[in-house]
Write a protein that holds these residues in place. Structure first.
Motif, short mmCIF file in Angstrom:
data_model
loop_
_atom_site.label_atom_id
_atom_site.label_comp_id
_atom_site.label_asym_id
_atom_site.label_seq_id
_atom_site.Cartn_x
_atom_site.Cartn_y
_atom_site.Cartn_z
N LEU A 69 6.10 17.61 -6.57
CA LEU A 69 7.09 17.58 -5.50
C LEU A 69 6.72 18.53 -4.36
N LYS A 70 6.38 19.76 -4.67
CA LYS A 70 6.07 20.73 -3.61
C LYS A 70 4.87 20.28 -2.79
N ARG A 71 3.85 19.76 -3.46
CA ARG A 71 2.66 19.33 -2.73
C ARG A 71 3.00 18.17 -1.78
N GLU A 72 3.83 17.24 -2.24
CA GLU A 72 4.22 16.13 -1.40
C GLU A 72 5.03 16.60 -0.19
N LEU A 73 5.95 17.54 -0.40
CA LEU A 73 6.72 18.08 0.72
C LEU A 73 5.81 18.80 1.72
N ASP A 74 4.85 19.56 1.21
CA ASP A 74 3.89 20.23 2.11
C ASP A 74 3.10 19.22 2.93
N HIS A 75 2.69 18.14 2.28
CA HIS A 75 1.94 17.10 2.99
C HIS A 75 2.79 16.46 4.09
N MET A 76 4.06 16.20 3.77
CA MET A 76 4.93 15.58 4.76
C MET A 76 5.16 16.50 5.95
N GLY A 77 5.36 17.79 5.67
CA GLY A 77 5.54 18.74 6.74
C GLY A 77 4.33 18.82 7.65
N ARG B 248 0.83 -1.21 0.00
CA ARG B 248 0.00 0.00 0.00
C ARG B 248 0.86 1.26 0.00
N TYR B 249 2.11 1.13 0.47
CA TYR B 249 3.00 2.29 0.57
C TYR B 249 3.97 2.38 -0.61
N MET B 250 3.64 1.74 -1.72
CA MET B 250 4.57 1.75 -2.85
C MET B 250 4.83 3.16 -3.38
N ASN B 251 3.88 4.08 -3.19
CA ASN B 251 4.06 5.46 -3.62
C ASN B 251 4.28 6.41 -2.45
N GLY B 252 4.71 5.85 -1.32
CA GLY B 252 4.96 6.69 -0.16
C GLY B 252 3.88 6.56 0.89
N ALA B 253 4.08 7.21 2.02
CA ALA B 253 3.13 7.20 3.13
C ALA B 253 2.57 8.60 3.30
N SER B 254 3.26 9.47 4.00
CA SER B 254 2.75 10.84 4.16
C SER B 254 2.84 11.64 2.87
N ALA C 9 -3.85 8.58 5.23
CA ALA C 9 -4.61 8.40 6.47
C ALA C 9 -4.27 7.07 7.13
N ARG C 10 -4.10 6.01 6.33
CA ARG C 10 -3.73 4.71 6.89
C ARG C 10 -2.36 4.80 7.58
N ALA C 11 -1.43 5.52 6.97
CA ALA C 11 -0.12 5.73 7.59
C ALA C 11 -0.27 6.47 8.91
N GLY C 12 -1.16 7.46 8.93
CA GLY C 12 -1.40 8.19 10.18
C GLY C 12 -1.92 7.28 11.27
N GLY C 13 -2.86 6.40 10.91
CA GLY C 13 -3.38 5.45 11.89
C GLY C 13 -2.30 4.51 12.39
N GLN C 14 -1.46 4.03 11.47
CA GLN C 14 -0.40 3.10 11.86
C GLN C 14 0.62 3.78 12.76
N ILE C 15 0.98 5.01 12.43
CA ILE C 15 1.98 5.73 13.24
C ILE C 15 1.41 6.09 14.60
N ASN D 246 2.10 10.15 -0.14
CA ASN D 246 1.36 9.38 -1.14
C ASN D 246 0.31 10.26 -1.83
N PRO D 247 0.15 10.13 -3.14
CA PRO D 247 -0.86 10.93 -3.84
C PRO D 247 -2.30 10.53 -3.52
N ASP D 248 -2.48 9.42 -2.84
CA ASP D 248 -3.81 8.96 -2.44
C ASP D 248 -4.01 9.29 -0.96
N PHE D 249 -4.97 10.17 -0.64
CA PHE D 249 -5.19 10.58 0.74
C PHE D 249 -5.49 9.41 1.66
N ASN D 250 -6.20 8.39 1.17
CA ASN D 250 -6.57 7.26 2.01
C ASN D 250 -5.34 6.47 2.48
#
Length: 441
Positions: A207-215, A154-160, A169-175, A162-166
């Protein structure tokens, strides 16, 4: 020493003790004397050595060309909780025999991930209860916990990122569950390693959107943990690439800039790994110097890379020059901020005996102890510090001192340059510095 568990896994091996450098006992420390004081602290206090749950008790020697070669007896139970308990028995037997005080884990190192999120939550809760008992019985502590948000497809495209919000969110629950477990086990820190927080291709990446999401994600995780009473440090572990083509936590400088950009600098520090420094074309001393310069030298993952191979081989450290240079920075920085030295290293695929993991850790612990002793002698008994200071002596007084104290403007520099005319070259004495290191080793 009492056996921590119902079964002895490492039979015939007792507690590893300090015997000195003239000892021929392969099950003894030659340099690591936990009570020896170096630079005002005992070695135990300096290092806070930790065993990595994932490599030591989960890794089985598999590589891209073949299955694992190490068959661990604690993997025999088919029931997930029974297997996790057996692994915990083996882990705490090993850690207490080794004589170190800490361990580190990813959530699903401790117990196999469930088929559903709810089942995973139940399993994490069950193993946390078991580990509480192990810690109380042994005195072993948790240096840091973290979550594996990179192995599951599920994390093949990243966690925080990831281009898929769901998926995010799953990463958030796991963390959240991993943070809860870390807090319940009195973990002193929490680590984020963005195993797939990066990209494989910029063609399909914002790239910028992904960095913003991670932050934003990291800020939310911090706020949650603080609301639950967690007072420890959060660490980010830099790595330039692998498994992604480019990872957003590329190196120390990149992470420092990221933390400052997203307002995370007061809560987050760096967990630095030797092999990751190599992959970033840096030395570990460089990575430590950058982190220390920003007050973010938090913790170390001890290992080494193969200097002829361009991937993360995670070998146990054995390079005395590399470790000594790192320990010079370690001592000059006043040590680590909250963290310790975790052996994020694995025995080789063709090391298949149960005692091999002891030899690996004994060697790794000894090389750090030897490096610390050597670095302290270099800093206190050689001309190293005075030579280094002399190189910058023009900034100690006069116009150089005025510059450092903010008393000059750019026109002043122009006038000084005009007045000085042509300058004599000042040697960096690099070979002399290198000779000092070799002399004391």
């Amino acid at each position: 020493m009492a056996l921590i568990g119902d079964k002895e896994y490492f039979k015939g091996i007792g507690e590893i003790k300090f015997e000195g450098k003239d000892s021929d006992n392969p099950f003894a420390y030659k340099y690591y004397n936990p009570d020896q004081v170096v630079a005002g602290k005992t070695m135990r206090e300096h290092f806070k050595f930790a065993v990595a749950y994932w490599h030591t008790f989960c890794g089985q020697g598999a590589d891209p060309f073949g299955p694992g070669t190490q068959n661990f007896p604690w993997d025999e139970p088919s029931d997930a909780i029974d297997a996790a308990k057996a692994k915990a028995d083996a882990a705490f037997e090993f850690i207490t025999k080794l004589g170190v005080d800490y361990y580190c884990f990813h959530d699903f190192d401790l117990i196999q991930e469930g088929a559903t999120f709810t089942e995973s939550e139940k399993r994490i809760s069950a193993i946390v209860d078991i580990l509480k008992g192990k810690q109380a019985e042994s005195g072993v502590k948790l240096l840091w916990g973290t979550a594996n948000c990179f192995s599951n497809p599920r994390y093949m495209n990243g966690a925080s990122t990831n281009p898929d919000f769901n998926v995010l969110a799953r990463a958030g629950g796991q963390i959240k569950l991993a943070l809860d477990a870390t807090i319940a086990l009195n973990g002193e820190n929490y680590v984020f390693w963005g195993g797939r927080e990066g990209y494989m291709s910029l063609l399909n990446t914002d790239l910028k959107r992904e960095l913003d999401h991670m932050g934003r994600f990291l800020g939310m995780a911090r706020d949650y943990a603080r609301s639950q009473g967690f007072k420890g440090n959060f660490f980010i572990e830099p790595k330039p690439m692998e498994p992604m083509k480019h990872q957003y936590d590329f190196d120390s400088a990149t992470v420092v800039g990221f933390l400052n950009q997203y307002g995370l600098q007061d809560d987050f520090k760096l967990n630095l790994e030797f092999n990751h420094a190599t992959l970033a074309s840096h030395t570990m001393q460089h990575e430590m110097e950058v982190a220390a310069a920003h007050g973010m030298l938090g913790s170390l993952d001890a290992n080494r890379g193969d200097y002829q191979n361009g991937w993360d081989t995670d070998q146990f450290p054995n390079n005395i020059t590399e470790i000594t240079e790192a320990m010079i920075t370690f001592l000059q920085a006043g040590g680590l901020q909250g963290g310790g030295v975790n052996f994020d290293a694995k025995i080789r695929r063709n090391s298949t005996d149960m005692d091999d993991v002891f030899h690996a850790h004994i060697g790794g612990i000894d090389i750090f102890a030897r490096g610390l002793i050597t670095a302290d002698k270099i800093l206190t008994s050689s001309s190293y510090e005075s030579l280094r200071k002399k190189r910058y002596s023009s900034f100690d007084t006069g116009k150089g001192g005025d510059f450092e104290n903010g008393k000059l403007d750019f026109k002043d520099l122009y006038e000084i340059a005009k007045e000085n005319g042509e300058l004599d070259l000042q040697s960096g004495k690099q070979e002399l510095f290198e000779n000092i290191i070799n002399q004391y080793i």
